[in-house]
Design a protein around this motif. Structure first.
Motif, short mmCIF file in Angstrom:
data_model
loop_
_atom_site.label_atom_id
_atom_site.label_comp_id
_atom_site.label_asym_id
_atom_site.label_seq_id
_atom_site.Cartn_x
_atom_site.Cartn_y
_atom_site.Cartn_z
N GLN A 84 0.80 -1.20 0.05
CA GLN A 84 0.01 0.02 0.17
C GLN A 84 0.82 1.44 0.23
O GLN A 84 0.43 2.22 -0.83
CB GLN A 84 -1.04 -0.03 1.30
N ASP A 85 1.95 1.13 0.78
CA ASP A 85 2.84 2.50 0.72
C ASP A 85 3.59 2.59 -0.55
O ASP A 85 3.58 3.82 -1.00
CB ASP A 85 3.84 2.24 1.68
N GLU A 88 0.81 4.47 -2.78
CA GLU A 88 0.53 5.85 -2.31
C GLU A 88 1.80 6.64 -2.71
O GLU A 88 1.52 7.87 -3.20
CB GLU A 88 0.39 5.60 -0.77
#
Length: 528
Positions: A84-85, A88
């Motif tokens: 997810q990082d 993003e």
């Protein structure tokens, strides 16, 4: 090879998408309709909030979904928690910048299978909206089957580290060069006002030398970023080596024998002369340090043609004629482990304080910047050989290389407008110019405009180019709208407009008082 193919594919697909959307034909605006027959790679068109606008059949296949089901999903829905990082960061950078991104992440298919994906993203504009075009390659099988996967990951990490270093250098260069301008400028002013035999004069000389060393270090850091804008020229490498011979001899000392074998029919190359000098200097210093008890240093030039048969280290070069420079010493040599890391920034085998670890990394960055390559061969006890390849240039050698300006006075009485938001730098430049008789009007830049005296006639405007580009362009337009013949001198810390318009020049920070006054005088003396 796969990376370069992706770049070319993205550029072509980007053009097709723009053309289709501009034509307004709804039946041809799907990514699948546009590229399915011609481009078998997996493609996603993504909004900056992560929402997937479109997907082609190949992307849908390895996500095990129908293309219509992929549209409307968000990237974070397809990525596992530990990625997810990465998603993003990719989107955040796309919102800030318009540069190509390369990363590796994992996506989940509809069955829950995790897929290793190599992604290259290029921002594009569709219907006046910024989008992200993602070209993806499933590398799951390749990674699990190929024992070289660790090497691939190391190369990818190295590329990302170099990119991060370039961004860091660009980010700090403007402010850092302003500080160096103040240190350099005021130390030179004080040196001119002190007795050369005094202790204070000697201390000031040490400050001036330290600021020069700091300036050189910033220049090496900026070699990793292409924002420094060096000016290339057509040069003959043989002539450069001949002109540089006395300097090279001073660097290596009396215990090292310097030998040059120059190809008399050598073709020209295109490169920044100052950067070429830096490459030669760094390689010479490296060779000198490898021969503490003396030895031999060879510079050999030759014309070569690179065809299809070439070593792996040169496969990224285009086929064609090249100038090859060989720099060989018979010093202590290097182990394979050291040779593998010799071009890494900040890697050094020297003791703390004896080297920055930037010399060879800078040399490789410069050579690559001009379409060339540099390789190294070495064994412990058997010396080291560097081979540099430069693409040939068809045009003739430029008549002038940059040389110091001497022989004419730098004084004057003209009216000069000085625009710089850094008050201390502005005051220093004003003091230097006023001491030479110029009439200086100082002004900060607010929003791209300044309050001008309607009756004042300025011969020259000196503008800090490190301010936002739209503001600088607006100011230049404002000045030349009221006074078309005004001359412009940009002060650039690490990037700036090219001096390609009439009566315009660029002076790099940090500048010296002598450098500023002589550049100003030379520009003012140019005929209208």
């Amino acid at each position: 090879m796969r990376s370069s193919l992706h770049v070319d594919l993205l550029q072509r697909v980007q053009g097709m998408i723009k053309s289709a959307f501009q034509a307004g034909d709804e039946t041809s605006t799907s990514v699948a309709d546009l590229v399915e027959e011609h481009f078998p790679a997996a493609l996603l068109l993504v909004a900056l909030d992560g929402r997937i606008i479109d997907a082609n059949q190949r992307a849908a296949e390895f996500l095990e979904r129908d293309p219509r089901d992929v549209r409307g999903l968000s990237l974070d829905q397809l990525a596992p928690d530990d990625c997810q990082d990465t998603v993003e960061l990719l989107l955040a950078r796309a919102r800030r910048e318009s540069t190509m991104q390369t990363c590796e992440l994992q996506l989940e298919s509809s069955s829950g299978r995790q897929i290793d994906v190599l992604v290259q993203c290029r921002p594009t504009e569709v219907d006046n909206e910024k989008r992200l075009l993602m070209c993806m390659c499933d590398i799951s099988r390749w990674r699990s089957a190929d024992p070289r996967k660790l090497l691939f990951e190391e190369q990818l990490q190295h590329s990302q580290k170099m990119e991060a270093l370039g961004q860091l250098a660009s980010g700090i260069a403007h402010d850092f060069n302003n500080l160096l301008t103040l240190i350099t400028g005021y130390s030179r002013v004080l040196l001119d006002d002190t007795d050369p035999t005094s202790t204070h004069h000697q201390h000031l000389q040490k400050i001036a030398r330290a600021s020069k060393q700091a300036t050189d270090l910033v220049a090496q850091l900026l070699a990793f970023s292409r924002d420094d804008g060096p000016r290339a020229a057509v040069v003959n490498l043989n002539q450069v080596l001949i002109d540089f011979e006395s300097m090279l001899q001073r660097i290596i000392g009396e215990d090292i024998e310097l030998d040059a074998r120059l190809d008399p029919d050598l073709q020209n190359i295109r490169i920044s002369p100052n950067q070429l000098d830096q490459v030669l200097m760094n390689l010479t210093v490296n060779a000198r340090d490898a021969m503490p008890d003396g030895g031999q240093l060879l510079f050999d030039t030759a014309g070569v043609y690179l065809g299809n048969s070439r070593p792996p280290s040169l496969r990224h070069l285009s086929s064609g004629p090249y100038v090859k420079l060989t720099v060989a010493d018979n010093g202590i040599g290097m182990s394979p482990e050291v040779a593998e890391r010799i071009f890494e920034p900040f890697f050094t085998t020297k003791d703390l304080g004896e080297g920055t670890g930037l010399g060879l990394a800078t040399a490789r960055s410069i050579v690559r910047q001009y379409g060339g390559a540099i390789t190294v061969q070495s064994e412990p006890g058997n010396g080291t050989t560097f081979e540099l390849y430069f693409p040939t240039a068809d045009s003739s050698v430029d008549s002038m290389r940059q040389t110091p300006m001497h022989g004419f006075p730098a004084v004057g009485s003209e009216q000069i407008l000085l625009v710089d938001d850094h008050r201390d730098v502005r005051e220093l430049a004003a003091q230097i110019l006023a001491s030479q008789g110029y009439r200086v009007t100082e002004a900060p830049l607010h929003g791209g405009s300044i309050q001008l005296d309607p009756v004042a006639r300025y011969s020259l405007a000196i503008i800090d180019a490190g301010q936002p580009r739209p503001a600088v362009e607006k100011l230049v337009a404002q000045l030349r709208d009221g006074q078309p013949d005004i001359k412009i001198l940009f002060l650039a810390g690490y990037r700036g407009p090219e001096a390609d318009s009439p009566h315009t020049r660029v002076l790099r920070k940090p500048f010296t008082p002598d450098g500023l006054t002589r550049t100003v005088r030379e520009l003012l003396d140019e005929p209208q």
